[in-house]
Scaffold this motif. Structure first.
Motif, PDB file in Angstrom:
ATOM      1  N   LEU A   1       0.873  -1.177   0.000  1.00 19.96           N
ATOM      2  CA  LEU A   1       0.000   0.000   0.000  1.00 19.96           C
ATOM      3  C   LEU A   1       0.904   1.218   0.000  1.00 19.96           C
ATOM      4  O   LEU A   1       1.831   1.306   0.811  1.00 19.96           O
TER       5      LEU A   1
ATOM      6  N   VAL B   1       1.136   5.674  -0.870  1.00 18.31           N
ATOM      7  CA  VAL B   1       0.525   6.939  -1.308  1.00 18.31           C
ATOM      8  C   VAL B   1       1.642   7.965  -1.486  1.00 18.31           C
ATOM      9  O   VAL B   1       2.561   8.067  -0.646  1.00 18.31           O
TER      10      VAL B   1
ATOM     11  N   ASN C   1       3.882   5.064  10.766  1.00 19.45           N
ATOM     12  CA  ASN C   1       2.795   5.655   9.975  1.00 19.45           C
ATOM     13  C   ASN C   1       1.839   4.566   9.485  1.00 19.45           C
ATOM     14  O   ASN C   1       0.620   4.703   9.596  1.00 19.45           O
TER      15      ASN C   1
ATOM     16  N   ALA D   1      -5.226   6.415   1.089  1.00 17.43           N
ATOM     17  CA  ALA D   1      -4.996   5.023   1.515  1.00 17.43           C
ATOM     18  C   ALA D   1      -6.287   4.423   2.063  1.00 17.43           C
ATOM     19  O   ALA D   1      -6.599   3.259   1.815  1.00 17.43           O
ATOM     20  N   LYS D   2      -7.030   5.234   2.778  1.00 23.78           N
ATOM     21  CA  LYS D   2      -8.289   4.740   3.364  1.00 23.78           C
ATOM     22  C   LYS D   2      -9.254   4.309   2.257  1.00 23.78           C
ATOM     23  O   LYS D   2      -9.854   3.236   2.317  1.00 23.78           O
TER      24      LYS D   2
ATOM     25  N   ASN E   1       7.635   0.973  11.223  1.00 26.27           N
ATOM     26  CA  ASN E   1       6.857   1.779  10.278  1.00 26.27           C
ATOM     27  C   ASN E   1       5.601   2.312  10.976  1.00 26.27           C
ATOM     28  O   ASN E   1       4.488   1.829  10.787  1.00 26.27           O
TER      29      ASN E   1
ATOM     30  N   ALA F   1      -0.116   3.060  12.363  1.00 25.91           N
ATOM     31  CA  ALA F   1      -1.191   3.978  12.797  1.00 25.91           C
ATOM     32  C   ALA F   1      -2.354   3.894  11.807  1.00 25.91           C
ATOM     33  O   ALA F   1      -3.523   3.842  12.203  1.00 25.91           O
ATOM     34  N   PHE F   2      -2.007   3.863  10.517  1.00 23.71           N
ATOM     35  CA  PHE F   2      -3.060   3.786   9.501  1.00 23.71           C
ATOM     36  C   PHE F   2      -3.843   2.478   9.648  1.00 23.71           C
ATOM     37  O   PHE F   2      -5.075   2.481   9.675  1.00 23.71           O
TER      38      PHE F   2
ATOM     39  N   LYS G   1      -6.090   2.452  12.660  1.00 20.58           N
ATOM     40  CA  LYS G   1      -7.243   3.333  12.477  1.00 20.58           C
ATOM     41  C   LYS G   1      -8.267   2.688  11.544  1.00 20.58           C
ATOM     42  O   LYS G   1      -9.478   2.822  11.743  1.00 20.58           O
TER      43      LYS G   1
ATOM     44  N   LYS H   1      -0.468  12.816   1.197  1.00 24.06           N
ATOM     45  CA  LYS H   1      -0.689  12.077   2.442  1.00 24.06           C
ATOM     46  C   LYS H   1      -1.740  12.761   3.327  1.00 24.06           C
ATOM     47  O   LYS H   1      -1.956  13.967   3.236  1.00 24.06           O
ATOM     48  N   ARG H   2      -2.362  11.961   4.145  1.00 23.67           N
ATOM     49  CA  ARG H   2      -3.439  12.357   5.065  1.00 23.67           C
ATOM     50  C   ARG H   2      -4.619  12.980   4.339  1.00 23.67           C
ATOM     51  O   ARG H   2      -5.290  13.855   4.856  1.00 23.67           O
ATOM     52  N   LYS H   3      -4.849  12.523   3.114  1.00 24.68           N
ATOM     53  CA  LYS H   3      -6.029  12.979   2.369  1.00 24.68           C
ATOM     54  C   LYS H   3      -6.994  11.809   2.156  1.00 24.68           C
ATOM     55  O   LYS H   3      -7.815  11.820   1.256  1.00 24.68           O
ATOM     56  N   ARG H   4      -6.805  10.791   2.964  1.00 26.17           N
ATOM     57  CA  ARG H   4      -7.666   9.601   2.930  1.00 26.17           C
ATOM     58  C   ARG H   4      -7.553   8.790   1.631  1.00 26.17           C
ATOM     59  O   ARG H   4      -8.482   8.061   1.278  1.00 26.17           O
TER      60      ARG H   4
HETATM   61  C1  COA Z   1       0.781   4.614   5.462  1.00 31.78           C
HETATM   62  C2  COA Z   1       0.214   5.352   4.246  1.00 31.78           C
HETATM   63  C3  COA Z   1      -0.233   4.329   3.212  1.00 31.78           C
HETATM   64  C4  COA Z   1      -0.981   6.214   4.706  1.00 31.78           C
HETATM   65  O1  COA Z   1      -1.541   6.856   3.555  1.00 31.78           O
HETATM   66  P1  COA Z   1      -2.483   8.172   3.670  1.00 31.78           P
HETATM   67  O2  COA Z   1      -3.225   8.286   2.386  1.00 31.78           O
HETATM   68  O3  COA Z   1      -1.681   9.317   4.104  1.00 31.78           O
HETATM   69  O4  COA Z   1      -3.480   7.769   4.837  1.00 31.78           O
HETATM   70  P2  COA Z   1      -4.997   8.278   5.055  1.00 31.78           P
HETATM   71  O5  COA Z   1      -5.067   9.752   4.778  1.00 31.78           O
HETATM   72  O6  COA Z   1      -5.940   7.423   4.298  1.00 31.78           O
HETATM   73  O7  COA Z   1      -5.135   8.011   6.615  1.00 31.78           O
HETATM   74  C5  COA Z   1      -6.339   7.580   7.238  1.00 31.78           C
HETATM   75  C6  COA Z   1      -6.131   7.598   8.743  1.00 31.78           C
HETATM   76  O8  COA Z   1      -5.030   6.751   9.123  1.00 31.78           O
HETATM   77  C7  COA Z   1      -4.268   7.371  10.185  1.00 31.78           C
HETATM   78  N1  COA Z   1      -2.919   7.749   9.686  1.00 31.78           N
HETATM   79  C8  COA Z   1      -2.483   7.756   8.403  1.00 31.78           C
HETATM   80  N2  COA Z   1      -1.200   8.161   8.344  1.00 31.78           N
HETATM   81  C9  COA Z   1      -0.834   8.429   9.612  1.00 31.78           C
HETATM   82  C10 COA Z   1       0.384   8.895  10.188  1.00 31.78           C
HETATM   83  N3  COA Z   1       1.449   9.186   9.449  1.00 31.78           N
HETATM   84  N4  COA Z   1       0.424   9.064  11.533  1.00 31.78           N
HETATM   85  C11 COA Z   1      -0.638   8.797  12.303  1.00 31.78           C
HETATM   86  N5  COA Z   1      -1.850   8.362  11.808  1.00 31.78           N
HETATM   87  C12 COA Z   1      -1.918   8.168  10.482  1.00 31.78           C
HETATM   88  C13 COA Z   1      -5.024   8.628  10.564  1.00 31.78           C
HETATM   89  O9  COA Z   1      -5.947   8.282  11.581  1.00 31.78           O
HETATM   90  C14 COA Z   1      -5.751   8.982   9.267  1.00 31.78           C
HETATM   91  O10 COA Z   1      -6.923   9.741   9.452  1.00 31.78           O
HETATM   92  P3  COA Z   1      -6.802  11.348   9.759  1.00 31.78           P
HETATM   93  O11 COA Z   1      -5.832  11.919   8.772  1.00 31.78           O
HETATM   94  O12 COA Z   1      -8.205  11.806   9.587  1.00 31.78           O
HETATM   95  O13 COA Z   1      -6.292  11.454  11.166  1.00 31.78           O
HETATM   96  C15 COA Z   1       1.288   6.306   3.612  1.00 31.78           C
HETATM   97  O14 COA Z   1       1.847   7.098   4.638  1.00 31.78           O
HETATM   98  C16 COA Z   1       2.416   5.611   2.880  1.00 31.78           C
HETATM   99  O15 COA Z   1       2.343   5.413   1.658  1.00 31.78           O
HETATM  100  N6  COA Z   1       3.498   5.211   3.598  1.00 31.78           N
HETATM  101  C17 COA Z   1       4.687   4.620   2.960  1.00 31.78           C
HETATM  102  C18 COA Z   1       4.417   3.226   2.440  1.00 31.78           C
HETATM  103  C19 COA Z   1       4.027   2.263   3.545  1.00 31.78           C
HETATM  104  O16 COA Z   1       4.593   2.253   4.619  1.00 31.78           O
HETATM  105  N7  COA Z   1       3.003   1.388   3.248  1.00 31.78           N
HETATM  106  C20 COA Z   1       2.443   0.474   4.206  1.00 31.78           C
HETATM  107  C21 COA Z   1       3.124  -0.856   4.232  1.00 31.78           C
HETATM  108  S1  COA Z   1       2.926  -1.802   2.741  1.00 31.78           S
END
Ligand code: COA
Length: 159
Positions: A78, A80, A119, A90-91, A117, A122-123, A126, A85-88
């Motif tokens: 997964l 983004v 972040n 990944a969600k 990892n 946490a994702f 959540k 980032k934090r624009k939902r």
């Molecule tokens: C982890 C990752 C996929 C999150 O993507 P994102 O699109 O920013 O996440 P979202 O906006 O959908 O987050 C939804 C919720 O998850 C939680 N969340 C996401 N990123 C977070 C962070 N860095 N710290 C704390 N909470 C986090 C929050 O509760 C968030 O809701 P909010 O913003 O309303 O508080 C992104 O940071 C990423 O690509 N990381 C590098 C690759 C990776 O590690 N992938 C996962 C392993 S395969």
């Protein structure tokens, strides 16, 4: 995800999954793996786009465990674009993947990531993932094994 998206997905993954973010060698981000996952389960490989540019992806695969009648859905990768980032993103990707898994009869969805990892953890939390199990990976350097020394000597006797 379409086959044409593969280069953009690989490029984004190359930026996100570095030796610092994914220090374990047991699974590596590489083009061959993306191709393998995509070829096996196209419908569970998703991309998010903005103005036709790939800004996120979720690559999932279906898994049957020997001895279990349950079908598992593995969210393999997964990612983004940090600019989004934090624009939902990944969600939304994970929710869409979850729906596709359910349609295919999956009972349990699985994810795994490096313990550091934060972040991603946490994702995942959540999103609703829980019951984390710790797993340890160990390594043994074989450079000083007699056969390794012998091989080195054979390849470069001057050393
Ligand atoms: C982890 C990752 C996929 C999150 O993507 P994102 O699109 O920013 O996440 P979202 O906006 O959908 O987050 C939804 C919720 O998850 C939680 N969340 C996401 N990123 C977070 C962070 N860095 N710290 C704390 N909470 C986090 C929050 O509760 C968030 O809701 P909010 O913003 O309303 O508080 C992104 O940071 C990423 O690509 N990381 C590098 C690759 C990776 O590690 N992938 C996962 C392993 S395969």
């Amino acid at each position: 995800m379409q086959v044409d998206d593969i280069p953009a997905v690989v490029e984004l993954g190359n930026m996100l999954f570095t030796a610092e973010t994914s220090p374990t060698l047991y699974r590596c981000w590489e083009e061959a793996e993306v191709l393998q996952i995509y070829t096996a389960d196209k419908e569970t490989c998703l991309v998010a786009t903005c103005h036709e540019r790939v800004i996120g992806f979720a690559l999932g695969s279906l898994l049957e465990k020997p001895g279990s009648s349950w079908l598992y859905g593995w969210l393999d990768w997964l990612g983004v674009d940090p600019a989004f980032k934090r624009k939902r993103v990944a969600k939304r990707l994970t929710r869409q993947l979850q729906e596709r898994f359910v349609e295919k009869g999956v009972r349990i969805m699985l994810v795994d990531t490096y313990e550091g990892n934060r972040n991603a953890i946490a994702f995942f939390r959540k999103f609703g993932f829980g019951q984390g199990i710790r797993h340890i990976y160990m390594s043994l350097n074989l450079d000083n094994h007699p056969k390794a020394i012998e091989r080195k000597f054979m390849n470069d006797p001057g050393d």
